[in-house]
Design an enzyme around this catalytic site. Sequence first.
Site, PDB file in Angstrom:
ATOM      1  N   LYS A  39      26.847  37.873  34.931  1.00 31.38           N
ATOM      2  CA  LYS A  39      27.636  39.099  34.734  1.00 31.38           C
ATOM      3  C   LYS A  39      27.907  39.752  36.092  1.00 31.38           C
ATOM      4  O   LYS A  39      27.275  39.386  37.096  1.00 31.38           O
ATOM      5  CB  LYS A  39      26.911  40.052  33.784  1.00 31.38           C
ATOM      6  N   ARG A 139      18.100  50.498  24.297  1.00 32.73           N
ATOM      7  CA  ARG A 139      19.500  50.428  24.740  1.00 32.73           C
ATOM      8  C   ARG A 139      20.367  49.932  23.586  1.00 32.73           C
ATOM      9  O   ARG A 139      21.106  50.691  22.989  1.00 32.73           O
ATOM     10  CB  ARG A 139      19.580  49.509  25.974  1.00 32.73           C
ATOM     11  N   TYR A 272      34.565  60.027  60.866  1.00 31.22           N
ATOM     12  CA  TYR A 272      34.838  61.283  60.159  1.00 31.22           C
ATOM     13  C   TYR A 272      33.669  62.254  60.295  1.00 31.22           C
ATOM     14  O   TYR A 272      32.507  61.854  60.212  1.00 31.22           O
ATOM     15  CB  TYR A 272      35.058  61.017  58.665  1.00 31.22           C
ATOM     16  N   MET A 320      36.102  54.012  54.584  1.00 29.57           N
ATOM     17  CA  MET A 320      36.445  53.154  53.446  1.00 29.57           C
ATOM     18  C   MET A 320      36.495  51.672  53.823  1.00 29.57           C
ATOM     19  O   MET A 320      36.016  50.809  53.092  1.00 29.57           O
ATOM     20  CB  MET A 320      37.796  53.582  52.850  1.00 29.57           C
TER      21      MET A 320
HETATM   22  C1  UAH Z   1      19.917  41.581  28.380  1.00 29.82           C
HETATM   23  C2  UAH Z   1      19.678  40.999  29.743  1.00 29.82           C
HETATM   24  C3  UAH Z   1      20.189  41.611  30.889  1.00 29.82           C
HETATM   25  O1  UAH Z   1      20.902  42.739  30.755  1.00 29.82           O
HETATM   26  C4  UAH Z   1      19.932  41.037  32.136  1.00 29.82           C
HETATM   27  C5  UAH Z   1      19.201  39.873  32.218  1.00 29.82           C
HETATM   28  C6  UAH Z   1      18.892  39.253  33.551  1.00 29.82           C
HETATM   29  O2  UAH Z   1      17.921  40.027  34.213  1.00 29.82           O
HETATM   30  P1  UAH Z   1      17.375  39.630  35.666  1.00 29.82           P
HETATM   31  O3  UAH Z   1      18.548  39.725  36.585  1.00 29.82           O
HETATM   32  O4  UAH Z   1      16.338  40.654  35.962  1.00 29.82           O
HETATM   33  O5  UAH Z   1      16.842  38.227  35.584  1.00 29.82           O
HETATM   34  C7  UAH Z   1      18.723  39.309  31.050  1.00 29.82           C
HETATM   35  N1  UAH Z   1      18.975  39.884  29.851  1.00 29.82           N
END
Ligand code: UAH
Length: 394
Positions: A39, A139, A272, A320
């Site tokens: 992600k 969560r 700045y 920036m």
């Molecule tokens: C639900 C969930 C997450 O939001 C993140 C991860 C991975 O965590 P690490 O980066 O600490 O390994 C797993 N599961």
Amino acid sequence: MTKLCREVWIEVNLDAIKKNLRAIRRHIPNKSKIMAVVKANGYGHGAVEVARHALEHGASELAVASVEEGIVLRKAGITAPILVLGFTSLSCVKKSADWNIELTAFQADWIQNANKILENEDSANQLGIHINVDTGMGRLGVRTKEKLLAVVNAVTASKFLRWAGIYTHFSTADEPDTTLTKLQHDTFISFLSFLKKQEIELPTVHMCNTAAAIAFPEYSADMIRLGIGMYGLYPSDYIKQLGLVKLEPALSLKARIAYVKTMRTEPRTVSYGATYIAEPDEVIATLPVGYADGYSRELSNRGIVLHRGRRVRVAGRVTMDMIMVSLGEDGEGKQGEEVVIYGQQKGAEITVDEVADMLNTINYEVVSTLSRRIPRFYIRDGEIIKVSTPVMYV
Ligand code: UAH
């Protein structure tokens, strides 16, 4: 090397990612699969390239934060299972099924509505569902056994849905006090036992993030969700100090000096707000990196970069797109010289952890906020094998 017009770039050492995956693989039971968490653009490292590499070197599934992040991977030709860890709006259910992206779910009415949507809108695929059980993260996730049973029944009753997994997420697995992790684990196991007592056959069971996989490999179950550790960073100092798994950071941030000057003339103010006043013989170098690249403005007058293997400090406010660094009085430096912002140079190192400490945050935030406008160079066996840029460089 590809010519960059603005000379700041990220190097991602794919061999380090491979080593980290192997180190974790050796640490957890053979039967446990690895889901690579990519992600937030692969924690800033580049989701597509990291995902491909992880799948070649021990991961069999992927996790993202949104359906859109999953579609990016599918469009790149990745066919492995992909799970969205976040909440997905019902309006994206059809899209998820079409792209064969699995979703997290934990509410019976959401499942029933998803079923109705898929009934009405033809999709070639069943929609994979991982049920999230909230055992202490607070969560997302189902919190009672009765509600869990209702969710399971709703998923298994639908011919448009496929029950692919059940998971929980630890909130303190990176901390020395293991009480809550153990409680969360035991709670999760009791939820699973409850389902088994109803003669419900369980799908893939998973609970460990990097910290839990390192500190509690016995909790690895059918699969771990590996994020930060794959990138060679420890979830916390405590997990690093355990000394159980050796990880190697994969990412470096580098730039070339854009301009060098000696501050002979007045005013000798820098950046700045004129918060830095140079000495008359001080040499100031300008680097093409700024807060829009993810180099925090909080590093104004504090950040350190490596020049000729020496630690030099940011002079004045981070802007920036540029920062200035002091090369010292009568210092030397040349336009076009390489400086290291995160990473190693001539035996010296600026770690992402050190920067995170300065910013009073965690390494996760430092890498995941690196902007997509920075080109990424992927290195394998010491060779650049791919360059990923926001625009094509010619
Ligand atoms: C639900 C969930 C997450 O939001 C993140 C991860 C991975 O965590 P690490 O980066 O600490 O390994 C797993 N599961």
